[in-house]
Scaffold this motif. Structure first.
Motif, PDB file in Angstrom:
ATOM      1  N   HIS A  57       0.800  -1.213   0.000  1.00 39.97           N
ATOM      2  CA  HIS A  57       0.000   0.000   0.000  1.00 39.97           C
ATOM      3  C   HIS A  57       0.844   1.279   0.000  1.00 39.97           C
ATOM      4  CE1 HIS A  57      -4.044  -1.845   1.473  1.00 39.97           C
ATOM      5  NE2 HIS A  57      -4.003  -1.715   0.159  1.00 39.97           N
ATOM      6  N   ALA A  58       1.835   1.359   0.881  1.00 38.93           N
ATOM      7  CA  ALA A  58       2.574   2.612   1.042  1.00 38.93           C
ATOM      8  C   ALA A  58       3.327   2.989  -0.226  1.00 38.93           C
ATOM      9  CB  ALA A  58       3.527   2.508   2.237  1.00 38.93           C
ATOM     10  N   GLN A  59       4.104   2.055  -0.753  1.00 39.60           N
ATOM     11  CA  GLN A  59       4.907   2.380  -1.931  1.00 39.60           C
ATOM     12  C   GLN A  59       4.027   2.696  -3.128  1.00 39.60           C
ATOM     13  OE1 GLN A  59       6.745  -1.617  -1.834  1.00 39.60           O
ATOM     14  NE2 GLN A  59       6.171  -1.863  -3.984  1.00 39.60           N
ATOM     15  N   THR A  60       2.886   2.022  -3.239  1.00 38.38           N
ATOM     16  CA  THR A  60       1.992   2.259  -4.365  1.00 38.38           C
ATOM     17  C   THR A  60       1.270   3.594  -4.214  1.00 38.38           C
ATOM     18  OG1 THR A  60       1.667  -0.145  -4.446  1.00 38.38           O
ATOM     19  CG2 THR A  60       0.214   1.199  -5.795  1.00 38.38           C
ATOM     20  N   ALA A  61       0.896   3.940  -2.978  1.00 40.00           N
ATOM     21  CA  ALA A  61       0.252   5.237  -2.751  1.00 40.00           C
ATOM     22  C   ALA A  61       1.214   6.381  -3.070  1.00 40.00           C
ATOM     23  CB  ALA A  61      -0.225   5.331  -1.303  1.00 40.00           C
ATOM     24  N   ILE A  62       2.472   6.232  -2.702  1.00 37.53           N
ATOM     25  CA  ILE A  62       3.464   7.265  -3.009  1.00 37.53           C
ATOM     26  C   ILE A  62       3.596   7.433  -4.519  1.00 37.53           C
ATOM     27  CG2 ILE A  62       5.924   7.817  -2.914  1.00 37.53           C
ATOM     28  CD1 ILE A  62       5.946   6.516  -0.113  1.00 37.53           C
ATOM     29  N   ARG A  63       3.667   6.328  -5.223  1.00 34.73           N
ATOM     30  CA  ARG A  63       3.762   6.403  -6.685  1.00 34.73           C
ATOM     31  C   ARG A  63       2.532   7.096  -7.263  1.00 34.73           C
ATOM     32  NH1 ARG A  63       4.446   1.275 -10.894  1.00 34.73           N
ATOM     33  NH2 ARG A  63       4.635   2.554 -12.800  1.00 34.73           N
ATOM     34  N   ALA A  64       1.366   6.819  -6.702  1.00 35.33           N
ATOM     35  CA  ALA A  64       0.123   7.402  -7.220  1.00 35.33           C
ATOM     36  C   ALA A  64       0.081   8.908  -7.014  1.00 35.33           C
ATOM     37  CB  ALA A  64      -1.081   6.738  -6.568  1.00 35.33           C
ATOM     38  N   VAL A  65       0.387   9.365  -5.792  1.00 35.03           N
ATOM     39  CA  VAL A  65       0.297  10.804  -5.541  1.00 35.03           C
ATOM     40  C   VAL A  65       1.376  11.562  -6.320  1.00 35.03           C
ATOM     41  CG1 VAL A  65      -0.813  10.472  -3.304  1.00 35.03           C
ATOM     42  CG2 VAL A  65       1.697  10.698  -3.422  1.00 35.03           C
ATOM     43  N   GLU A  66       2.537  10.932  -6.515  1.00 34.57           N
ATOM     44  CA  GLU A  66       3.574  11.559  -7.339  1.00 34.57           C
ATOM     45  C   GLU A  66       3.134  11.676  -8.795  1.00 34.57           C
ATOM     46  OE1 GLU A  66       6.997   9.153  -6.600  1.00 34.57           O
ATOM     47  OE2 GLU A  66       7.621  10.326  -4.832  1.00 34.57           O
ATOM     48  N   ALA A  67       2.215  10.805  -9.208  1.00 37.98           N
ATOM     49  CA  ALA A  67       1.666  10.870 -10.564  1.00 37.98           C
ATOM     50  C   ALA A  67       0.449  11.796 -10.641  1.00 37.98           C
ATOM     51  CB  ALA A  67       1.291   9.469 -11.040  1.00 37.98           C
ATOM     52  N   GLY A  68       0.129  12.462  -9.536  1.00 35.53           N
ATOM     53  CA  GLY A  68      -0.965  13.429  -9.546  1.00 35.53           C
ATOM     54  C   GLY A  68      -2.336  12.847  -9.257  1.00 35.53           C
ATOM     55  N   LYS A  69      -2.387  11.640  -8.660  1.00 33.14           N
ATOM     56  CA  LYS A  69      -3.679  10.993  -8.376  1.00 33.14           C
ATOM     57  C   LYS A  69      -4.033  11.139  -6.898  1.00 33.14           C
ATOM     58  CE  LYS A  69      -2.865   9.211 -12.495  1.00 33.14           C
ATOM     59  NZ  LYS A  69      -3.375   9.892 -13.718  1.00 33.14           N
ATOM     60  N   ASP A  70      -5.302  11.402  -6.605  1.00 33.69           N
ATOM     61  CA  ASP A  70      -5.804  11.271  -5.243  1.00 33.69           C
ATOM     62  C   ASP A  70      -5.954   9.793  -4.927  1.00 33.69           C
ATOM     63  OD1 ASP A  70      -6.051  14.082  -4.865  1.00 33.69           O
ATOM     64  OD2 ASP A  70      -7.932  14.050  -5.998  1.00 33.69           O
ATOM     65  N   VAL A  71      -5.886   9.440  -3.633  1.00 33.09           N
ATOM     66  CA  VAL A  71      -5.931   8.023  -3.284  1.00 33.09           C
ATOM     67  C   VAL A  71      -6.856   7.760  -2.098  1.00 33.09           C
ATOM     68  CG1 VAL A  71      -3.637   7.469  -4.185  1.00 33.09           C
ATOM     69  CG2 VAL A  71      -3.869   8.219  -1.811  1.00 33.09           C
ATOM     70  N   LEU A  72      -7.537   6.626  -2.173  1.00 34.48           N
ATOM     71  CA  LEU A  72      -8.202   6.017  -1.029  1.00 34.48           C
ATOM     72  C   LEU A  72      -7.518   4.671  -0.832  1.00 34.48           C
ATOM     73  CD1 LEU A  72     -12.027   5.701  -0.321  1.00 34.48           C
ATOM     74  CD2 LEU A  72     -10.427   3.876   0.217  1.00 34.48           C
ATOM     75  N   VAL A  73      -6.883   4.497   0.321  1.00 33.88           N
ATOM     76  CA  VAL A  73      -6.088   3.298   0.584  1.00 33.88           C
ATOM     77  C   VAL A  73      -6.818   2.446   1.611  1.00 33.88           C
ATOM     78  CG1 VAL A  73      -3.834   2.412   1.246  1.00 33.88           C
ATOM     79  CG2 VAL A  73      -4.009   4.660   0.148  1.00 33.88           C
ATOM     80  N   GLU A  74      -7.025   1.189   1.289  1.00 37.06           N
ATOM     81  CA  GLU A  74      -7.692   0.300   2.229  1.00 37.06           C
ATOM     82  C   GLU A  74      -6.798   0.034   3.443  1.00 37.06           C
ATOM     83  OE1 GLU A  74     -10.380  -0.908   3.164  1.00 37.06           O
ATOM     84  OE2 GLU A  74     -11.561  -0.051   1.552  1.00 37.06           O
ATOM     85  N   LYS A  75      -7.440  -0.379   4.526  1.00 38.26           N
ATOM     86  CA  LYS A  75      -6.698  -0.658   5.756  1.00 38.26           C
ATOM     87  C   LYS A  75      -6.113  -2.073   5.707  1.00 38.26           C
ATOM     88  CE  LYS A  75      -9.810  -3.639   7.405  1.00 38.26           C
ATOM     89  NZ  LYS A  75      -9.467  -5.044   7.675  1.00 38.26           N
ATOM     90  N   PRO A  76      -5.002  -2.296   6.415  1.00 36.17           N
ATOM     91  CA  PRO A  76      -4.124  -1.263   6.949  1.00 36.17           C
ATOM     92  C   PRO A  76      -3.326  -0.607   5.826  1.00 36.17           C
ATOM     93  CG  PRO A  76      -3.196  -3.428   7.380  1.00 36.17           C
ATOM     94  CD  PRO A  76      -4.534  -3.660   6.761  1.00 36.17           C
ATOM     95  N   VAL A  77      -3.043   0.687   5.990  1.00 32.06           N
ATOM     96  CA  VAL A  77      -2.411   1.446   4.914  1.00 32.06           C
ATOM     97  C   VAL A  77      -0.931   1.109   4.760  1.00 32.06           C
ATOM     98  CG1 VAL A  77      -4.041   3.342   5.134  1.00 32.06           C
ATOM     99  CG2 VAL A  77      -1.897   3.392   6.447  1.00 32.06           C
ATOM    100  N   ALA A  78      -0.358   0.431   5.742  1.00 34.18           N
ATOM    101  CA  ALA A  78       1.043   0.021   5.700  1.00 34.18           C
ATOM    102  C   ALA A  78       1.257  -0.978   6.821  1.00 34.18           C
ATOM    103  CB  ALA A  78       1.975   1.219   5.853  1.00 34.18           C
ATOM    104  N   LEU A  79       2.444  -1.551   6.855  1.00 33.83           N
ATOM    105  CA  LEU A  79       2.788  -2.485   7.927  1.00 33.83           C
ATOM    106  C   LEU A  79       3.691  -1.844   8.971  1.00 33.83           C
ATOM    107  CD1 LEU A  79       3.285  -5.840   5.986  1.00 33.83           C
ATOM    108  CD2 LEU A  79       1.268  -4.997   7.193  1.00 33.83           C
ATOM    109  N   THR A  80       4.155  -0.624   8.709  1.00 33.70           N
ATOM    110  CA  THR A  80       4.937   0.112   9.699  1.00 33.70           C
ATOM    111  C   THR A  80       4.454   1.555   9.732  1.00 33.70           C
ATOM    112  OG1 THR A  80       6.681   0.864   8.187  1.00 33.70           O
ATOM    113  CG2 THR A  80       6.962  -1.316   9.203  1.00 33.70           C
ATOM    114  N   VAL A  81       4.616   2.179  10.895  1.00 34.51           N
ATOM    115  CA  VAL A  81       4.251   3.589  11.040  1.00 34.51           C
ATOM    116  C   VAL A  81       5.089   4.439  10.104  1.00 34.51           C
ATOM    117  CG1 VAL A  81       4.240   5.551  12.639  1.00 34.51           C
ATOM    118  CG2 VAL A  81       3.475   3.293  13.416  1.00 34.51           C
TER     119      VAL A  81
END
Length: 320
Positions: A73-97
């Motif tokens: 989730h985390a690495q993919t969300a970062i790639r998405a926002v860097e590409a200009g996309k808004d994101v809704l990420v399902e839980k849990p959003v990552a495995l570390t804080v």
């Protein structure tokens, strides 16, 4: 025109997002590591099937709903926002804080909406419960306890705490308005090295206490959130029919001549407007994309929930 939203991850929960977004008129594309699966959904829902690379490069995609294994989730969300996309990420959003914080920071840097899929925050019964709390109907909140039990899905990496508890933690945080001062977790692993039963004990500012019990190895289903206040108590029980999902108990507990006494009354069942939480969640996501408002379940909440999950995790040795 509504935002054009893509769903990344066509598994069980991703498929629910796909069908709901289609009904809302906002589904533009689907994507999955199994491209044949994505193509099947695309034919069924009359939308595009895109590879992951094409998804991030597509200028017509305004936002992405991510329903992936949490380690991605985390690495993919970062790639998405860097590409200009808004994101809704399902839980849990990552495995570390740390990973969650990196994703949330990236969204802020690129001025993108970052929303977490804590769907029960959009349940009409919970919204009505929070309104009771906010309006002072329960008085000062003293104690909150949540039970989420049943025969659940068994995941290779997620235990009962990480799989089941995020929804309840999201609701508890919404009611307390503050993160816990301390967290203590207890877990029992009966099948392998992952906890099937979890107890969380939390202390909040103002000496408010909270307890959470989650189990994915239980013979009956229970979905109960109880809030105890100085004036009244309320119970949100999701397995009940709509007309009984939210009960308000105006029990009286008083001290007389040095002794505590109580008077019980029948509950008042609060009328609830029926509605699907996932539909309401996605409607809120669309609203935030259109208005640029901060989501009700934003990145800061996602990080707070991750901190509690991390603090409450009990490690069990793997079998040899």
């Amino acid at each position: 025109m509504k935002p054009r939203i893509a769903v990344l991850g066509c598994g069980y929960w991703g498929s629910n997002h796909i069908r709901t977004l289609k009904a809302l008129g906002a589904l533009y594309a689907v994507s999955d590591v199994d491209h044949a699966r994505a193509e099947a959904f695309a034919r069924e829902q009359e939308c595009r099937a895109l590879t992951m690379d094409a998804l991030f490069e597509c200028a017509k995609v305004d936002a992405i709903v991510m329903a992936l294994p949490p380690q991605f989730h985390a690495q993919t969300a970062i790639r998405a926002v860097e590409a200009g996309k808004d994101v809704l990420v399902e839980k849990p959003v990552a495995l570390t804080v740390e990973d969650a914080e990196r994703a949330v920071s990236a969204a802020k840097k690129h001025s993108r909406i970052y929303m977490v899929g804590h769907v029960l925050r959009f349940h009409p019964a919970f919204e009505a419960l929070k309104a009771l709390v906010d309006d002072g109907e329960l008085g000062d909140i003293r104690y909150i306890h949540s039970h989420r039990l049943g025969l659940g899905k068994f995941h290779a990496e997620n235990d009962a705490l990480w799989d089941i508890a995020p929804h309840d933690l999201s609701m508890i945080l919404a009611l307390t308005g503050a993160p816990p001062l301390d967290v203590h977790g207890e877990g029992a692993a009966t099948l392998d090295h992952l906890s099937d039963f979890v107890h969380l004990h939390m202390r909040f500012p103002g000496n408010l206490r909270s307890h959470l019990f989650a189990s994915r190895l239980n013979p009956y289903r229970e979905r109960r959130l109880t809030v105890v206040g100085s004036k009244a108590m309320a119970v949100f029980e999701d397995v009940e029919p709509w007309e009984r999902k939210l009960a308000l108990y105006r029990h009286r507990v008083e001290q007389e001549n040095g002794h505590w006494t109580f008077t019980t009354v029948e509950p008042d069942y609060i009328p609830i407007e029926q509605g699907m939480p996932l539909t309401r969640e996605l409607e809120h996501f669309i609203h935030c994309i259109e208005t640029r408002e901060n989501p009700r379940t934003d990145g800061e909440e996602a990080v707070q929930v991750l901190r509690i999950l991390t603090a409450g995790t009990v490690r069990h040795p793997r079998a040899v």
